[in-house]
Design a protein around this motif. Sequence first.
Motif, PDB file in Angstrom:
ATOM      1  N   MET A 150       0.890  -1.205  -0.011  1.00  0.00           N
ATOM      2  CA  MET A 150       0.099  -0.065  -0.019  1.00  0.00           C
ATOM      3  C   MET A 150       0.967   1.417  -0.089  1.00  0.00           C
ATOM      4  N   VAL A 151       0.594   2.371  -0.685  1.00  0.00           N
ATOM      5  CA  VAL A 151       1.280   3.453  -0.756  1.00  0.00           C
ATOM      6  C   VAL A 151       1.048   4.187   0.312  1.00  0.00           C
ATOM      7  N   ALA A 152       2.032   4.787   1.071  1.00  0.00           N
ATOM      8  CA  ALA A 152       1.871   5.584   2.006  1.00  0.00           C
ATOM      9  C   ALA A 152       0.848   6.940   1.757  1.00  0.00           C
ATOM     10  N   ASN A 153       0.427   7.334   2.866  1.00  0.00           N
ATOM     11  CA  ASN A 153      -0.577   8.362   2.552  1.00  0.00           C
ATOM     12  C   ASN A 153       0.076   9.744   1.865  1.00  0.00           C
ATOM     13  N   GLN A 154       1.240  10.327   2.378  1.00  0.00           N
ATOM     14  CA  GLN A 154       2.006  11.456   2.022  1.00  0.00           C
ATOM     15  C   GLN A 154       2.406  11.258   0.503  1.00  0.00           C
ATOM     16  N   GLN A 155       2.852   9.712   0.299  1.00  0.00           N
ATOM     17  CA  GLN A 155       3.293   9.598  -0.944  1.00  0.00           C
ATOM     18  C   GLN A 155       2.247   9.635  -2.080  1.00  0.00           C
ATOM     19  N   LEU A 156       0.987   9.411  -1.669  1.00  0.00           N
ATOM     20  CA  LEU A 156      -0.208   9.738  -2.525  1.00  0.00           C
ATOM     21  C   LEU A 156      -0.282  10.882  -2.968  1.00  0.00           C
ATOM     22  N   VAL A 157      -0.163  12.128  -1.888  1.00  0.00           N
ATOM     23  CA  VAL A 157      -0.009  13.316  -2.401  1.00  0.00           C
ATOM     24  C   VAL A 157       0.942  13.715  -3.388  1.00  0.00           C
ATOM     25  N   ILE A 158       2.238  13.414  -2.968  1.00  0.00           N
ATOM     26  CA  ILE A 158       3.488  13.496  -3.718  1.00  0.00           C
ATOM     27  C   ILE A 158       3.298  12.997  -5.217  1.00  0.00           C
ATOM     28  N   ASN A 159       2.676  11.705  -5.292  1.00  0.00           N
ATOM     29  CA  ASN A 159       2.639  11.268  -6.716  1.00  0.00           C
ATOM     30  C   ASN A 159       1.522  11.983  -7.312  1.00  0.00           C
ATOM     31  N   ASN A 160       0.360  12.456  -6.754  1.00  0.00           N
ATOM     32  CA  ASN A 160      -0.613  13.018  -7.391  1.00  0.00           C
ATOM     33  C   ASN A 160      -0.039  14.340  -7.906  1.00  0.00           C
ATOM     34  N   LEU A 161       0.738  15.105  -7.332  1.00  0.00           N
ATOM     35  CA  LEU A 161       1.214  16.187  -7.674  1.00  0.00           C
ATOM     36  C   LEU A 161       2.107  16.228  -8.714  1.00  0.00           C
ATOM     37  N   GLU A 162       2.963  15.226  -8.654  1.00  0.00           N
ATOM     38  CA  GLU A 162       3.993  14.650  -9.998  1.00  0.00           C
ATOM     39  C   GLU A 162       3.004  14.565 -11.201  1.00  0.00           C
ATOM     40  N   GLU A 163       1.807  13.856 -11.111  1.00  0.00           N
ATOM     41  CA  GLU A 163       0.990  13.770 -12.353  1.00  0.00           C
ATOM     42  C   GLU A 163       0.487  15.085 -12.690  1.00  0.00           C
ATOM     43  N   GLY A 211     -14.970  14.517   5.397  1.00  0.00           N
ATOM     44  CA  GLY A 211     -14.589  13.417   5.693  1.00  0.00           C
ATOM     45  C   GLY A 211     -13.008  13.620   5.583  1.00  0.00           C
ATOM     46  N   PHE A 212     -12.292  14.399   5.116  1.00  0.00           N
ATOM     47  CA  PHE A 212     -10.946  14.361   4.896  1.00  0.00           C
ATOM     48  C   PHE A 212     -10.051  14.315   6.263  1.00  0.00           C
ATOM     49  N   ILE A 213      -8.880  13.601   6.212  1.00  0.00           N
ATOM     50  CA  ILE A 213      -7.973  13.655   7.560  1.00  0.00           C
ATOM     51  C   ILE A 213      -6.768  14.216   7.052  1.00  0.00           C
ATOM     52  N   ASN A 214      -5.979  14.895   8.022  1.00  0.00           N
ATOM     53  CA  ASN A 214      -4.708  15.336   8.099  1.00  0.00           C
ATOM     54  C   ASN A 214      -3.811  14.019   7.775  1.00  0.00           C
ATOM     55  N   VAL A 215      -2.747  14.172   6.831  1.00  0.00           N
ATOM     56  CA  VAL A 215      -1.948  12.937   6.733  1.00  0.00           C
ATOM     57  C   VAL A 215      -0.574  13.515   6.529  1.00  0.00           C
ATOM     58  N   GLY A 216      -0.295  14.543   6.705  1.00  0.00           N
ATOM     59  CA  GLY A 216       1.126  15.306   6.510  1.00  0.00           C
ATOM     60  C   GLY A 216       1.410  16.867   6.575  1.00  0.00           C
ATOM     61  N   GLU A 217       2.487  17.159   5.988  1.00  0.00           N
ATOM     62  CA  GLU A 217       2.367  18.709   5.893  1.00  0.00           C
ATOM     63  C   GLU A 217       3.493  18.958   4.745  1.00  0.00           C
ATOM     64  N   MET A 218       3.102  19.726   3.978  1.00  0.00           N
ATOM     65  CA  MET A 218       3.932  20.153   2.742  1.00  0.00           C
ATOM     66  C   MET A 218       4.414  21.698   2.942  1.00  0.00           C
ATOM     67  N   VAL A 219       5.768  21.791   2.790  1.00  0.00           N
ATOM     68  CA  VAL A 219       6.465  23.020   2.937  1.00  0.00           C
ATOM     69  C   VAL A 219       6.718  23.683   1.584  1.00  0.00           C
ATOM     70  N   VAL A 220       6.189  24.922   1.286  1.00  0.00           N
ATOM     71  CA  VAL A 220       6.676  25.555   0.191  1.00  0.00           C
ATOM     72  C   VAL A 220       7.475  26.798   0.330  1.00  0.00           C
ATOM     73  N   PHE A 221       8.649  26.702  -0.550  1.00  0.00           N
ATOM     74  CA  PHE A 221       9.580  27.575  -0.605  1.00  0.00           C
ATOM     75  C   PHE A 221       9.441  28.453  -2.060  1.00  0.00           C
ATOM     76  N   GLU A 222       9.588  29.509  -1.954  1.00  0.00           N
ATOM     77  CA  GLU A 222       9.721  30.638  -2.996  1.00  0.00           C
ATOM     78  C   GLU A 222      10.580  31.683  -2.972  1.00  0.00           C
TER      79      GLU A 222
END
Length: 257
Positions: free
Chosen positions: A1-14, A246-257
Amino acid sequence: MVANQQLVINNLEEKLRIFTHVVNGKLIKEEDFVLANTEIPTDTFNILLPKSAHIKNASNIRSNIDNMSLKKYPFSTWIDSRYLNASWQDLMQEYDLNEAERNVMMKLENTLNVRQRKSHQLMITPVRNFEELNEYKEVFLSLFEGTTEKVALEKYFNKFSEVNLDLGSEIQMFIGRVDEITVSTGLLIDSKESYGIYDVMTKEIFRGKGYGSEMFHYLLTQTKDKQKPVVLQASDDGKNIYKRFGFINVGEMVVFE
């Protein structure tokens, strides 16, 4: 099973893949990072996405970033807070990137229990032609009023308009109208492992009327595979809205600009 945070990263990559290729940009994919270079000076779509805490080849990252810098193409970095160690922080400092925001990674396990909308004050339609893409663009650009980034984004969407709008089944863009005035947008990305929700935006003068929530609810009803999870990234202000669905917190994404 893909980790929750990895799901977010993979979708952003797409999403990066689609929105880079649609303007004939370059997507550099390595084991430890993805770099989207649209060849347009916008750090909204030029993004470095770390995929590991370990930088395998720092010189490789630097050479690709330096090529962008020579052409004065800015970029932002979106990094899972788990990966934010000294190596990545030093790299950000080297390119004068500063922490701009932190977003909450969120996940909905499936959309089996998502009900159809009851309110239809917002007339929502998919983007099917260049005229509707321009309406999407108008809402998008309204968030960058008075900035140099707005000029760059105008170039991006104009180049977008020059190519075939048929982006395939992986992406669905929507606009929401009230009395024939386009007031909001929404984007649904269908990746192999998850759906991703992005660009739920409302023009400033129309906020506070529930249009954003209605667009968001509508996007949830557009998932074809009801057993596939949905992911997104939320600001602190928005996360409570998503929790109600029904969404739950699964991690944190930090944005640098």
